[in-house]
Design a protein around this motif. Sequence first.
Motif, PDB file in Angstrom:
ATOM      1  N   GLY A 133      -3.397  10.898   2.906  1.00  8.20           N
ATOM      2  CA  GLY A 133      -2.672   9.847   3.609  1.00  8.20           C
ATOM      3  C   GLY A 133      -3.470   8.567   3.704  1.00  8.20           C
ATOM      4  N   THR A 134      -2.783   7.440   3.532  1.00  3.20           N
ATOM      5  CA  THR A 134      -3.406   6.128   3.645  1.00  3.20           C
ATOM      6  C   THR A 134      -3.232   5.575   5.064  1.00  3.20           C
ATOM      7  OG1 THR A 134      -1.430   4.858   3.084  1.00  3.20           O
ATOM      8  CG2 THR A 134      -2.753   5.723   1.241  1.00  3.20           C
ATOM      9  N   GLU A 135      -3.677   4.342   5.249  1.00  7.15           N
ATOM     10  CA  GLU A 135      -3.472   3.691   6.543  1.00  7.15           C
ATOM     11  C   GLU A 135      -1.989   3.427   6.811  1.00  7.15           C
ATOM     12  OE1 GLU A 135      -7.294   0.965   7.421  1.00  7.15           O
ATOM     13  OE2 GLU A 135      -6.471   0.728   5.404  1.00  7.15           O
ATOM     14  N   ASN A 136      -1.180   3.307   5.777  1.00  2.20           N
ATOM     15  CA  ASN A 136       0.264   3.167   5.997  1.00  2.20           C
ATOM     16  C   ASN A 136       0.900   4.483   6.429  1.00  2.20           C
ATOM     17  OD1 ASN A 136       0.368   0.447   5.545  1.00  2.20           O
ATOM     18  ND2 ASN A 136       1.346   0.564   3.531  1.00  2.20           N
ATOM     19  N   PHE A 137       0.403   5.599   5.941  1.00  6.79           N
ATOM     20  CA  PHE A 137       0.862   6.898   6.449  1.00  6.79           C
ATOM     21  C   PHE A 137       0.533   6.986   7.943  1.00  6.79           C
ATOM     22  CE2 PHE A 137       0.675  11.340   7.512  1.00  6.79           C
ATOM     23  CZ  PHE A 137       1.663  11.939   6.737  1.00  6.79           C
ATOM     24  N   TYR A 138      -0.675   6.589   8.290  1.00  8.33           N
ATOM     25  CA  TYR A 138      -1.092   6.619   9.691  1.00  8.33           C
ATOM     26  C   TYR A 138      -0.213   5.689  10.531  1.00  8.33           C
ATOM     27  CZ  TYR A 138      -4.196   6.687  13.747  1.00  8.33           C
ATOM     28  OH  TYR A 138      -4.712   6.841  15.016  1.00  8.33           O
ATOM     29  N   MET A 148       0.836  -1.200   0.000  1.00  6.81           N
ATOM     30  CA  MET A 148       0.000   0.000   0.000  1.00  6.81           C
ATOM     31  C   MET A 148       0.871   1.249   0.000  1.00  6.81           C
ATOM     32  SD  MET A 148      -2.755   1.325   2.859  1.00  6.81           S
ATOM     33  CE  MET A 148      -3.919  -0.019   2.598  1.00  6.81           C
ATOM     34  N   PRO A 149       0.592   2.234  -0.870  1.00  4.21           N
ATOM     35  CA  PRO A 149       1.332   3.507  -0.812  1.00  4.21           C
ATOM     36  C   PRO A 149       1.077   4.215   0.515  1.00  4.21           C
ATOM     37  CG  PRO A 149       0.128   3.287  -2.887  1.00  4.21           C
ATOM     38  CD  PRO A 149      -0.362   2.191  -1.984  1.00  4.21           C
ATOM     39  N   THR A 150       1.944   5.156   0.841  1.00  7.93           N
ATOM     40  CA  THR A 150       1.745   5.937   2.064  1.00  7.93           C
ATOM     41  C   THR A 150       0.813   7.125   1.845  1.00  7.93           C
ATOM     42  OG1 THR A 150       3.749   7.220   1.578  1.00  7.93           O
ATOM     43  CG2 THR A 150       3.978   5.294   3.034  1.00  7.93           C
TER      44      THR A 150
END
Length: 363
Positions: free
Chosen positions: A324-329, A257-259
């Motif tokens: 922001g995605t869940e990976n950013f989080y 997943m991207p950030t």
Amino acid sequence: MFKTVFLATALIAACAIPASAKPQKPSQSANRSNAVQGSTPYAQRDDAMQFADDLAERRGLDREWVRQAVGQARFLGSVPKLMLPPSKGTAKNWRVYRSRFIDPIRIRAGVRFWQEHREALARAEQEYGVPAEIIVGIIGVETIYGQQMGNFRVMDALATLAFDFPTAHPRAKERTEFFRRELEQWLSLSNRTNIDPFEVRGSYAGAMGLGQFMPSSWARFAVDFDGDSRIDLFRSPTDAIGSVANYFKGHGWTTGMPTHYSVQFDPATVKMDELLAPDILPTFSATSMQAKGALLDAAGAQHAGPLALVELENGGDAPTYVAGTENFYAITRYNWSSYYAMAVIELGREVAAARNATLASSR
């Protein structure tokens, strides 16, 4: 970040010593008054000694050992000040923040680190699904790849924040409880691994090693990634690499997943207040975000999971925005700051680009 004058020997046996081993007494060098500006030594403070008694009973530790350790901790007068947020009216500035971490010195150090530990980084990416550039970004932002791991005695830092957290902080009660839990984890780990709790040094908040793990993170996520039957986050970059990857996996990192995605706005339909209300918590589908006037790039429009509109202020200039995605989080679970997360992401990308350029030129 702090200049490292550093005693790392204490934790190298963290997984090798049996729990039944007799804990070391705090060193004699710790046995001095912690009175600073008239403060009462912790050995004479009822709240500190009650904490020690409760901890000993809760964890099944020797009461006198715990009381001695807590009592000998020194109050560090500079630490509470370092925990206070910037004064009101101080404008956040992403460009200035970014410049502190994405610079030629750190990028060159990152390329060397990646080259030296490429096998461990590749294995961590394969086993945990966390990209090497994210791991490299974290260790680079935190300690410049081990160059600046901190010079505060962890015991002193944690005790100071557990019993003297600044009351002026807006989350003083919550943070006091957090640091008391971290102090408990530190004493439990010290007891279990038979080390002097005063020997190890780290950040002013009590974080340790290349990846700056708090004691609770060490207990939950640190791994023996080099297979030598012990965990050393100070002198084993391989253990640090595996532990950072395991931390992210434990905080919901999704492989592939991207950030984040780029985003623009439709001035006629944008509902900025609604988009920013959840802060950095991914809340909106791609469809609902666009319906509120936040226009995603092609990849973002196809994203299946929740998104958050992340705002990065630039002083008096227009803010920078990303979706922001869940990976950013997940990156913000390491440090609860969107500015920090973006610095990690961008440092990792810059190091990856520099490394690829170096490899290409050497062919």
